[in-house]
Design a protein around this motif. Structure first.
Motif, PDB file in Angstrom:
ATOM      1  N   ALA A  82     -18.715 -17.892  23.682  1.00 39.19           N
ATOM      2  CA  ALA A  82     -19.468 -17.465  22.498  1.00 39.19           C
ATOM      3  C   ALA A  82     -20.884 -17.050  22.883  1.00 39.19           C
ATOM      4  O   ALA A  82     -21.398 -16.029  22.406  1.00 39.19           O
ATOM      5  CB  ALA A  82     -19.507 -18.593  21.471  1.00 39.19           C
ATOM      6  N   MET A  83     -21.530 -17.839  23.761  1.00 41.54           N
ATOM      7  CA  MET A  83     -22.884 -17.511  24.204  1.00 41.54           C
ATOM      8  C   MET A  83     -22.885 -16.199  24.980  1.00 41.54           C
ATOM      9  O   MET A  83     -23.777 -15.356  24.798  1.00 41.54           O
ATOM     10  CB  MET A  83     -23.437 -18.646  25.078  1.00 41.54           C
ATOM     11  CG  MET A  83     -24.902 -18.500  25.437  1.00 41.54           C
ATOM     12  SD  MET A  83     -26.021 -18.824  24.048  1.00 41.54           S
ATOM     13  CE  MET A  83     -25.992 -20.634  23.993  1.00 41.54           C
ATOM     14  N   ARG A  84     -21.877 -16.014  25.814  1.00 45.95           N
ATOM     15  CA  ARG A  84     -21.784 -14.770  26.592  1.00 45.95           C
ATOM     16  C   ARG A  84     -21.619 -13.568  25.671  1.00 45.95           C
ATOM     17  O   ARG A  84     -22.288 -12.542  25.849  1.00 45.95           O
ATOM     18  CB  ARG A  84     -20.608 -14.855  27.569  1.00 45.95           C
ATOM     19  CG  ARG A  84     -20.429 -13.572  28.395  1.00 45.95           C
ATOM     20  CD  ARG A  84     -19.154 -13.620  29.224  1.00 45.95           C
ATOM     21  NE  ARG A  84     -18.896 -12.302  29.799  1.00 45.95           N
ATOM     22  CZ  ARG A  84     -19.298 -11.906  31.010  1.00 45.95           C
ATOM     23  NH1 ARG A  84     -19.970 -12.737  31.772  1.00 45.95           N
ATOM     24  NH2 ARG A  84     -19.027 -10.693  31.446  1.00 45.95           N
TER      25      ARG A  84
ATOM     26  N   VAL B  98     -26.098 -21.798  31.316  1.00 47.00           N
ATOM     27  CA  VAL B  98     -27.007 -20.984  32.135  1.00 47.00           C
ATOM     28  C   VAL B  98     -26.228 -20.172  33.167  1.00 47.00           C
ATOM     29  O   VAL B  98     -26.474 -18.972  33.347  1.00 47.00           O
ATOM     30  CB  VAL B  98     -28.062 -21.873  32.827  1.00 47.00           C
ATOM     31  CG1 VAL B  98     -28.910 -21.047  33.786  1.00 47.00           C
ATOM     32  CG2 VAL B  98     -28.949 -22.535  31.789  1.00 47.00           C
ATOM     33  N   SER B  99     -25.280 -20.811  33.833  1.00 42.74           N
ATOM     34  CA  SER B  99     -24.480 -20.111  34.848  1.00 42.74           C
ATOM     35  C   SER B  99     -23.704 -18.947  34.231  1.00 42.74           C
ATOM     36  O   SER B  99     -23.604 -17.864  34.826  1.00 42.74           O
ATOM     37  CB  SER B  99     -23.510 -21.088  35.516  1.00 42.74           C
ATOM     38  OG  SER B  99     -24.214 -22.100  36.206  1.00 42.74           O
TER      39      SER B  99
ATOM     40  N   ILE C  87     -24.508 -17.147  31.574  1.00 41.37           N
ATOM     41  CA  ILE C  87     -25.393 -16.034  31.214  1.00 41.37           C
ATOM     42  C   ILE C  87     -26.003 -15.378  32.452  1.00 41.37           C
ATOM     43  O   ILE C  87     -26.183 -14.153  32.487  1.00 41.37           O
ATOM     44  CB  ILE C  87     -26.485 -16.511  30.230  1.00 41.37           C
ATOM     45  CG1 ILE C  87     -25.837 -17.065  28.966  1.00 41.37           C
ATOM     46  CG2 ILE C  87     -27.440 -15.372  29.899  1.00 41.37           C
ATOM     47  CD1 ILE C  87     -24.786 -16.153  28.338  1.00 41.37           C
ATOM     48  N   LYS C  88     -26.281 -16.160  33.482  1.00 42.26           N
ATOM     49  CA  LYS C  88     -26.776 -15.558  34.725  1.00 42.26           C
ATOM     50  C   LYS C  88     -25.736 -14.613  35.314  1.00 42.26           C
ATOM     51  O   LYS C  88     -26.072 -13.530  35.811  1.00 42.26           O
ATOM     52  CB  LYS C  88     -27.123 -16.659  35.734  1.00 42.26           C
ATOM     53  CG  LYS C  88     -28.480 -17.296  35.519  1.00 42.26           C
ATOM     54  CD  LYS C  88     -28.843 -18.200  36.679  1.00 42.26           C
ATOM     55  CE  LYS C  88     -30.289 -18.646  36.600  1.00 42.26           C
ATOM     56  NZ  LYS C  88     -30.681 -19.500  37.749  1.00 42.26           N
ATOM     57  N   SER C  89     -24.483 -15.030  35.236  1.00 44.12           N
ATOM     58  CA  SER C  89     -23.403 -14.173  35.729  1.00 44.12           C
ATOM     59  C   SER C  89     -23.330 -12.873  34.936  1.00 44.12           C
ATOM     60  O   SER C  89     -23.160 -11.788  35.508  1.00 44.12           O
ATOM     61  CB  SER C  89     -22.071 -14.933  35.637  1.00 44.12           C
ATOM     62  OG  SER C  89     -20.992 -14.111  36.022  1.00 44.12           O
ATOM     63  N   LEU C  90     -23.477 -12.976  33.620  1.00 41.05           N
ATOM     64  CA  LEU C  90     -23.475 -11.783  32.763  1.00 41.05           C
ATOM     65  C   LEU C  90     -24.625 -10.848  33.127  1.00 41.05           C
ATOM     66  O   LEU C  90     -24.435  -9.628  33.254  1.00 41.05           O
ATOM     67  CB  LEU C  90     -23.583 -12.206  31.297  1.00 41.05           C
ATOM     68  CG  LEU C  90     -23.833 -11.072  30.281  1.00 41.05           C
ATOM     69  CD1 LEU C  90     -22.636 -10.124  30.228  1.00 41.05           C
ATOM     70  CD2 LEU C  90     -24.129 -11.647  28.902  1.00 41.05           C
ATOM     71  N   LEU C  91     -25.818 -11.395  33.293  1.00 43.32           N
ATOM     72  CA  LEU C  91     -26.991 -10.573  33.609  1.00 43.32           C
ATOM     73  C   LEU C  91     -26.828  -9.889  34.956  1.00 43.32           C
ATOM     74  O   LEU C  91     -27.229  -8.726  35.126  1.00 43.32           O
ATOM     75  CB  LEU C  91     -28.256 -11.435  33.582  1.00 43.32           C
ATOM     76  CG  LEU C  91     -28.649 -12.030  32.228  1.00 43.32           C
ATOM     77  CD1 LEU C  91     -29.874 -12.927  32.368  1.00 43.32           C
ATOM     78  CD2 LEU C  91     -28.913 -10.937  31.202  1.00 43.32           C
ATOM     79  N   ASP C  92     -26.234 -10.603  35.914  1.00 45.35           N
ATOM     80  CA  ASP C  92     -25.979  -9.991  37.227  1.00 45.35           C
ATOM     81  C   ASP C  92     -25.029  -8.803  37.090  1.00 45.35           C
ATOM     82  O   ASP C  92     -25.237  -7.757  37.714  1.00 45.35           O
ATOM     83  CB  ASP C  92     -25.374 -11.028  38.186  1.00 45.35           C
ATOM     84  CG  ASP C  92     -26.405 -12.047  38.666  1.00 45.35           C
ATOM     85  OD1 ASP C  92     -27.614 -11.777  38.514  1.00 45.35           O
ATOM     86  OD2 ASP C  92     -25.991 -13.111  39.172  1.00 45.35           O
TER      87      ASP C  92
ATOM     88  N   THR D  70     -32.979 -26.679  32.648  1.00 41.31           N
ATOM     89  CA  THR D  70     -32.174 -26.451  33.843  1.00 41.31           C
ATOM     90  C   THR D  70     -32.098 -24.967  34.130  1.00 41.31           C
ATOM     91  O   THR D  70     -32.015 -24.148  33.203  1.00 41.31           O
ATOM     92  CB  THR D  70     -30.754 -27.033  33.690  1.00 41.31           C
ATOM     93  OG1 THR D  70     -29.997 -26.722  34.868  1.00 41.31           O
ATOM     94  CG2 THR D  70     -30.039 -26.478  32.469  1.00 41.31           C
ATOM     95  N   ASP D  71     -32.142 -24.631  35.414  1.00 38.27           N
ATOM     96  CA  ASP D  71     -31.992 -23.230  35.815  1.00 38.27           C
ATOM     97  C   ASP D  71     -30.559 -22.935  36.236  1.00 38.27           C
ATOM     98  O   ASP D  71     -30.261 -21.884  36.792  1.00 38.27           O
ATOM     99  CB  ASP D  71     -32.961 -22.879  36.940  1.00 38.27           C
ATOM    100  CG  ASP D  71     -32.718 -23.708  38.200  1.00 38.27           C
ATOM    101  OD1 ASP D  71     -31.759 -24.508  38.239  1.00 38.27           O
ATOM    102  OD2 ASP D  71     -33.493 -23.561  39.170  1.00 38.27           O
ATOM    103  N   GLY D  72     -29.655 -23.878  35.945  1.00 38.29           N
ATOM    104  CA  GLY D  72     -28.255 -23.725  36.319  1.00 38.29           C
ATOM    105  C   GLY D  72     -27.885 -24.509  37.552  1.00 38.29           C
ATOM    106  O   GLY D  72     -26.714 -24.789  37.798  1.00 38.29           O
TER     107      GLY D  72
END
Length: 274
Positions: free
Chosen positions: A112-114, A141-142, A144-149, A172-174
């Motif tokens: 859902a967040m993604r 976090v992980s 969304i970081k994957s999505l941004l990458d 947390t930064d993941g």
């Protein structure tokens, strides 16, 4: 400059009183304007200094002037909502808030967040933030970081982790947790953001729940009005779970009598409701 501009027209003259009440009124207006300008500059300086402190604390390359926070709320399997709140220069800007009704229903918060942030990234006309804050932990976090990458977008992402009192104890930064316990100013700042996005999300979900009450078959049951229907939906998290509930589970709901529980159970379990 203003006087010279008006003089060009030849039809307007500026007059500055030299004495009397009008003179004192002009002086007072000038002093008020100077004080207002000084206060504005002091506030801007304090805000910039505070944002610089956050940037240093989190290792950001730019000042986090625009911060977007996201939270997910579920009402069973029927409604999932993600709300985006926006803070600009330390102030919440409600006209910038957005709500995403999640299309891929279920109770997978990561998905859902993604979906919400992927749809948000599809709106370049909304200024991109300097910082993403998620109500969640390492998994959020992980994701969304994957999505941004994948999108080739570089925006720092941190999760806001709650303690047993539902207050933001760490970020947390993941991979690593960053404690806020020794920085009361930052603790209050991030807790305020998390409370704002949580309240905004809850408000949207509560409105959806009330809307569901109007259209649900619950109110077709004798003895079940809108308040009782809302109580049941809130307790079970959706109509699907109410339909599947046993008589004992219905009776266990505070405010539901045995006769009402029996009517609800019979309504959804009689042969003509199959």
């Amino acid at each position: 400059m203003l006087e010279a501009k008006f003089a060009e027209s030849g039809s307007v003259r500026l007059y500055r009183p030299q004495r009397g009440d009008k003179h004192r009124l002009v002086e007072q207006s000038e002093n008020n304007a100077k004080n207002l300008l000084m206060h504005k500059r002091e506030t801007e300086d304090k805000t910039t200094k505070f944002l610089a402190g956050i940037a240093s604390f989190l290792g950001l390359e730019v000042l986090p002037r625009r911060i977007e926070a996201y939270d997910i709320s579920n009402s069973g399997d029927e409604h999932t909502t993600c709300v985006m709140t926006v803070m600009i220069d330390g102030r919440f800007v409600k006209k910038e808030y957005r709500t995403f009704n999640i299309r891929n229903q279920g109770q997978d918060d990561y998905a859902a967040m993604r979906e919400a942030i992927e749809r948000r990234l599809g709106h370049p006309e909304w200024d991109y933030p300097d910082l993403f804050l998620l109500d969640g932990g390492e998994g959020h976090v992980s994701t969304i970081k994957s999505l941004l990458d994948e999108k080739g977008v570089v925006i720092p992402v941190f999760g806001m982790v709650k303690d047993e009192h539902h207050k933001t104890r760490t970020l947390t930064d993941g991979e690593n947790e960053i404690s806020l316990m020794k920085r009361d100013d930052l603790f209050r700042f991030f807790y305020r953001i998390q409370e704002e996005v949580h309240n905004a999300t809850f408000g949207k979900m509560d409105a959806k729940r009330r809307k569901s009450v109007k259209s649900t078959s619950l109110t077709d049951i004798e003895g079940v009005g809108p308040k009782t229907a809302e109580l049941l939906l809130k307790h079970f998290g959706g109509l699907k779970k109410i339909k599947a509930a046993s008589f004992e589970e219905l009776v266990a709901v505070n405010g539901i009598s045995r006769p009402t529980a029996k009517k609800i159970f019979d309504f959804y379990n009689s042969e003509d409701k199959e």
